[in-house]
Design an enzyme around this catalytic site. Structure first.
Site, PDB file in Angstrom:
ATOM      1  N   GLU A 174      16.470   1.510  11.056  1.00 45.11           N
ATOM      2  CA  GLU A 174      16.480   2.032   9.687  1.00 45.11           C
ATOM      3  C   GLU A 174      17.159   1.059   8.738  1.00 45.11           C
ATOM      4  O   GLU A 174      18.291   0.620   8.960  1.00 45.11           O
ATOM      5  CB  GLU A 174      17.186   3.402   9.656  1.00 45.11           C
ATOM      6  N   ASP A 178      16.261  15.275  16.796  1.00 46.27           N
ATOM      7  CA  ASP A 178      17.573  14.639  16.620  1.00 46.27           C
ATOM      8  C   ASP A 178      18.671  15.469  17.247  1.00 46.27           C
ATOM      9  O   ASP A 178      18.760  16.684  17.004  1.00 46.27           O
ATOM     10  CB  ASP A 178      17.891  14.516  15.117  1.00 46.27           C
TER      11      ASP A 178
HETATM   12  O1  KIV Z   1      16.489  12.441  10.359  1.00 50.53           O
HETATM   13  C1  KIV Z   1      15.522  11.711  10.086  1.00 50.53           C
HETATM   14  O2  KIV Z   1      14.602  12.088   9.345  1.00 50.53           O
HETATM   15  C2  KIV Z   1      15.505  10.365  10.653  1.00 50.53           C
HETATM   16  C3  KIV Z   1      14.411   9.440  10.218  1.00 50.53           C
HETATM   17  C4  KIV Z   1      14.590   9.051   8.812  1.00 50.53           C
HETATM   18  C5  KIV Z   1      14.283   8.275  11.111  1.00 50.53           C
HETATM   19  O3  KIV Z   1      16.342  10.036  11.429  1.00 50.53           O
END
Ligand code: KIV
Length: 272
Positions: free
Chosen positions: A190, A91
């Site tokens: 989500e 991310d």
């Molecule tokens: O940060 C995370 O764990 C996520 C998932 C829930 C898709 O973005």
């Protein structure tokens, strides 16, 4: 025991696309550290997401907003060192890509270079189109993320299901098509209605990965600590717990404390 295909030596974005093309569901899970990532990878999960949910699960924050790019790189590098097969997606944390596309590119490059990640994930649609294009243009694969995007929690005000209304559902479909068109390799959906997930998954060719989005996504993702029952208090309807590690760990640690107090640990076989 898992039913993964051991013939696939290394999962790439192309393998992920092939899975959708042949109608095989894609399994994805989060991991944030070396030891857990080894287990997740060994069990056959195809995508390991170093999610910014590390902010909640690892650091105890209420939201995903506080985690920094440096902290994401630390978690991601630990996961990459453990993984032999899965595709590792990381991310881009809040504040590391929304400002402008140069900032997005700089952040993505740091994640790829310093952590050795295979792809990045970015939350949002049209609003961040230019940033995604810039990252993609550097050869970095991007996974999109639509629906409930936790980095926008203060805009939403709640973690309730998104896109129940027609206008938000239509925007989500348009955003998903846009993400496909600019070259994202997949998109997380989500907490949206199952019927909308089906519609999106049928109208784009790239794989959708659902969480709280029903059975018709091309794959599923959960937060590892939720699946394992470590985060005991978190009980959303979409979560299936596959173990109750909270109680198992708590009992084991309690037994250790008792043994130490009773001078039963260590015994003579456990001493030099
Ligand atoms: O940060 C995370 O764990 C996520 C998932 C829930 C898709 O973005």
């Amino acid at each position: 025991m898992s039913v993964h295909n051991p013939d696939i030596k290394r999962i790439t974005t192309h393998v992920i696309q092939e899975l959708k093309n042949k109608g095989e569901k894609i399994s994805a899970l989060t991991a944030y550290d070396y030891s857990m990532a080894r287990i997740v990878d060994g069990a056959g999960v195809e995508i390991i997401l170093v999610g910014d949910s590390a902010s909640n699960v690892m650091a105890g924050h209420e939201t995903t907003l506080p985690i920094t790019l440096d902290q994401m790189i630390y978690h991601a590098a630990s996961v990459v060192r453990a993984v032999k097969r899965a595709l590792v997606v990381v991310d881009l944390p809040f504040g590391s890509y929304q400002g402008n596309s140069s900032e997005a590119l700089r952040s993505a490059i740091r994640i790829m270079k310093e952590a050795g990640a295979h792809a990045v994930k970015m939350e949002g649609g049209l609003e961040i189109r230019e940033s995604i294009i810039r990252v993609l243009s550097a050869g970095v694969p991007v996974m999109g993320h639509l629906g409930l995007t936790p980095q926008s929690i203060y805009k939403f005000g709640t973690y309730a299901v998104r896109a129940k209304e027609e206008s938000e559902a239509q925007k989500l479909i348009d955003d998903a098509k846009m993400l496909e068109e600019i070259g994202c390799f997949s998109v997380v959906l989500e907490k949206i209605p199952a019927a909308l997930t089906k519609k999106v998954s049928e109208s784009i060719t790239i794989p959708t990965i659902g969480i709280g989005a029903g059975p018709d996504a091309d794959g599923q993702i959960l937060v590892l600590h939720d699946l394992l029952g470590i985060t005991k208090e978190f009980k959303p309807r979409f979560l299936r717990r596959y173990a109750d590690l909270h109680d198992i760990m708590s009992d084991a640690i309690g037994n250790y404390v008792n043994d130490v107090k009773a001078q039963e640990f260590p015994n003579e076989n456990e001493a030099y």
